[in-house]
Design a protein around this motif. Structure first.
Motif, PDB file in Angstrom:
ATOM      1  N   UNK A   1       3.856  20.162  26.346  1.00 49.82           N
ATOM      2  CA  UNK A   1       3.308  19.044  25.579  1.00 49.82           C
ATOM      3  C   UNK A   1       3.446  17.734  26.348  1.00 49.82           C
ATOM      4  N   UNK A   2       2.476  16.873  26.178  1.00 50.93           N
ATOM      5  CA  UNK A   2       2.453  15.632  26.927  1.00 50.93           C
ATOM      6  C   UNK A   2       1.814  14.523  26.101  1.00 50.93           C
ATOM      7  N   UNK A   3       2.393  13.328  26.189  1.00 47.12           N
ATOM      8  CA  UNK A   3       1.773  12.112  25.689  1.00 47.12           C
ATOM      9  C   UNK A   3       1.168  11.374  26.877  1.00 47.12           C
ATOM     10  N   UNK A   4       0.056  10.696  26.690  1.00 54.93           N
ATOM     11  CA  UNK A   4      -0.544   9.968  27.805  1.00 54.93           C
ATOM     12  C   UNK A   4      -1.168   8.664  27.327  1.00 54.93           C
ATOM     13  N   UNK A   5      -1.231   7.723  28.239  1.00 53.84           N
ATOM     14  CA  UNK A   5      -1.882   6.438  27.983  1.00 53.84           C
ATOM     15  C   UNK A   5      -2.594   6.032  29.265  1.00 53.84           C
ATOM     16  N   UNK A   6      -3.731   5.394  29.103  1.00 55.64           N
ATOM     17  CA  UNK A   6      -4.514   4.969  30.256  1.00 55.64           C
ATOM     18  C   UNK A   6      -5.043   3.560  30.001  1.00 55.64           C
ATOM     19  N   UNK A   7      -4.797   2.669  30.941  1.00 52.77           N
ATOM     20  CA  UNK A   7      -5.346   1.312  30.854  1.00 52.77           C
ATOM     21  C   UNK A   7      -6.127   1.042  32.130  1.00 52.77           C
ATOM     22  N   UNK A   8      -7.198   0.276  32.008  1.00 53.68           N
ATOM     23  CA  UNK A   8      -8.045   0.010  33.171  1.00 53.68           C
ATOM     24  C   UNK A   8      -8.775  -1.303  33.004  1.00 53.68           C
TER      25      UNK A   8
ATOM     26  N   UNK B   1      -6.825   3.982  26.388  1.00 56.49           N
ATOM     27  CA  UNK B   1      -6.892   5.281  25.727  1.00 56.49           C
ATOM     28  C   UNK B   1      -5.481   5.840  25.572  1.00 56.49           C
ATOM     29  N   UNK B   2      -5.207   6.451  24.418  1.00 52.84           N
ATOM     30  CA  UNK B   2      -3.906   7.023  24.108  1.00 52.84           C
ATOM     31  C   UNK B   2      -4.108   8.428  23.563  1.00 52.84           C
ATOM     32  N   UNK B   3      -3.123   9.322  23.795  1.00 53.73           N
ATOM     33  CA  UNK B   3      -3.303  10.657  23.260  1.00 53.73           C
ATOM     34  C   UNK B   3      -2.111  11.569  23.416  1.00 53.73           C
ATOM     35  N   UNK B   4      -2.281  12.767  22.877  1.00 57.66           N
ATOM     36  CA  UNK B   4      -1.285  13.840  22.942  1.00 57.66           C
ATOM     37  C   UNK B   4      -2.019  15.140  23.265  1.00 57.66           C
ATOM     38  N   UNK B   5      -1.384  15.984  24.104  1.00 57.17           N
ATOM     39  CA  UNK B   5      -2.019  17.226  24.521  1.00 57.17           C
ATOM     40  C   UNK B   5      -0.989  18.357  24.568  1.00 57.17           C
TER      41      UNK B   5
ATOM     42  N   UNK C   1      -6.810  12.206  20.661  1.00 60.21           N
ATOM     43  CA  UNK C   1      -6.930  10.995  21.474  1.00 60.21           C
ATOM     44  C   UNK C   1      -7.436   9.844  20.610  1.00 60.21           C
ATOM     45  N   UNK C   2      -6.949   8.655  20.926  1.00 58.71           N
ATOM     46  CA  UNK C   2      -7.399   7.423  20.276  1.00 58.71           C
ATOM     47  C   UNK C   2      -8.037   6.555  21.350  1.00 58.71           C
ATOM     48  N   UNK C   3      -9.254   6.096  21.107  1.00 60.08           N
ATOM     49  CA  UNK C   3      -9.924   5.287  22.118  1.00 60.08           C
ATOM     50  C   UNK C   3     -10.990   4.407  21.491  1.00 60.08           C
ATOM     51  N   UNK C   4     -11.035   3.155  21.899  1.00 57.73           N
ATOM     52  CA  UNK C   4     -12.099   2.264  21.433  1.00 57.73           C
ATOM     53  C   UNK C   4     -13.359   2.452  22.261  1.00 57.73           C
ATOM     54  N   UNK C   5     -14.500   2.188  21.635  1.00 58.56           N
ATOM     55  CA  UNK C   5     -15.775   2.195  22.350  1.00 58.56           C
ATOM     56  C   UNK C   5     -16.054   0.764  22.804  1.00 58.56           C
ATOM     57  N   UNK C   6     -16.070   0.558  24.119  1.00 56.45           N
ATOM     58  CA  UNK C   6     -16.240  -0.784  24.672  1.00 56.45           C
ATOM     59  C   UNK C   6     -17.421  -0.781  25.636  1.00 56.45           C
TER      60      UNK C   6
END
Length: 261
Positions: free
Chosen positions: A224-231, A254-258, A47-52
């Motif tokens: 397998x799955x790719x996912x993205x989350x915006x809020x 947040x972006x990722x692969x599982x 997962x790739x995610x910034x700390x905000x």
């Protein structure tokens, strides 16, 4: 690995786990088959995610972390913590939750926090109630600070629904989180000994944050799955009024692969 790095790694990994497991959970419907419902499932990914955080000029970083997820009949790793499943009554589910929240700061995290006493992240213990209907999933979760740093309490109400579009899934959600005055004052208040020019004393009351989000998942293979989350989170008035804060809305990406097996 230093204790600080270990804590940051654990927090980021568990937070990413929440994002990764939810799309799969959204697709799962009660089947009444205990053998299938109780089957253990593991997941690995990235997962790739910034700390905000809402503090003025907060020095957040974008990081890449491994994902580890797990669920069976008794327990679920659902992000920054665990849920111990207590049972089900028709469409209602019950559970006990234990979570680590990445709240807080060090005085070096932002110029506005210079000479402030450290505010520590904590573990939260509580209960969760879920309701599955034909058109949406609803949840209510109450939790309290078990380490007594803030001595606060929180109540989160949420609703979401997943729409399937072939290999894609779209899951809009709406949540409201009430935080009591002890929690808000601990993380956003300014004590008398922390007052400096440009940072007045501030005693915060309780407040409610409201989040609107959209999760997109894409199945690239059966497991397998790719996912993205915006809020976007609208901060409550007691947080916005803090001299430590310079925004009214907090974005999230947040972006990722599982891979599930």
């Amino acid at each position: 690995m230093t204790p600080t790095l270990m804590k940051r790694s654990t927090r980021a990994l568990l937070t990413a786990g929440l994002l990764a497991t939810t799309p799969w959970a959204s697709q799962a419907q009660p089947t009444g088959d205990d053998s299938q419902e109780g089957r253990s499932r593991w997941g690995l990914g990235l997962a790739v995610m910034p700390e905000i955080k809402p503090y003025r000029d907060f020095d957040g970083k974008t990081e890449v972390w491994p994902l580890i997820t797990f669920e069976n009949r008794w327990v679920r790793v659902f992000g920054p913590g665990l849920e111990f499943k207590l049972g089900r009554s028709g469409p209602l589910t019950y559970g006990l939750t234990l979570a680590y929240a990445g709240d807080g700061y060090k005085s070096s995290d932002a110029p506005i926090l210079t000479s402030m006493d450290r505010r520590r992240a904590s573990a939260w213990l509580g209960g969760r109630l879920g309701l599955q209907t034909s058109w949406a999933q609803f949840s209510a979760e109450w939790s309290a600070d078990t380490l007594s740093y803030s001595k606060g309490q929180r109540l989160r109400l949420g609703a979401e629904r997943r729409f399937s579009l072939g290999e894609f899934g779209l899951t809009p959600r709406l949540t409201a989180t009430w935080m009591d005055s002890k929690y808000v004052d601990y993380y956003y208040g300014v004590r008398g000994n922390e007052v400096i020019p440009g940072r007045a004393a501030y005693s915060a009351g309780s407040t409610v944050n409201t989040e609107l989000g959209l999760r997109v998942d894409y199945r690239i293979a059966p497991e397998q799955m790719l996912f993205a989350d915006v809020s976007a989170t609208a901060l409550g008035s007691a947080i916005k009024s803090s001299p430590l804060v310079d925004r009214s809305t907090l974005p999230g990406v947040r972006l990722g692969w599982l891979y599930r097996f």
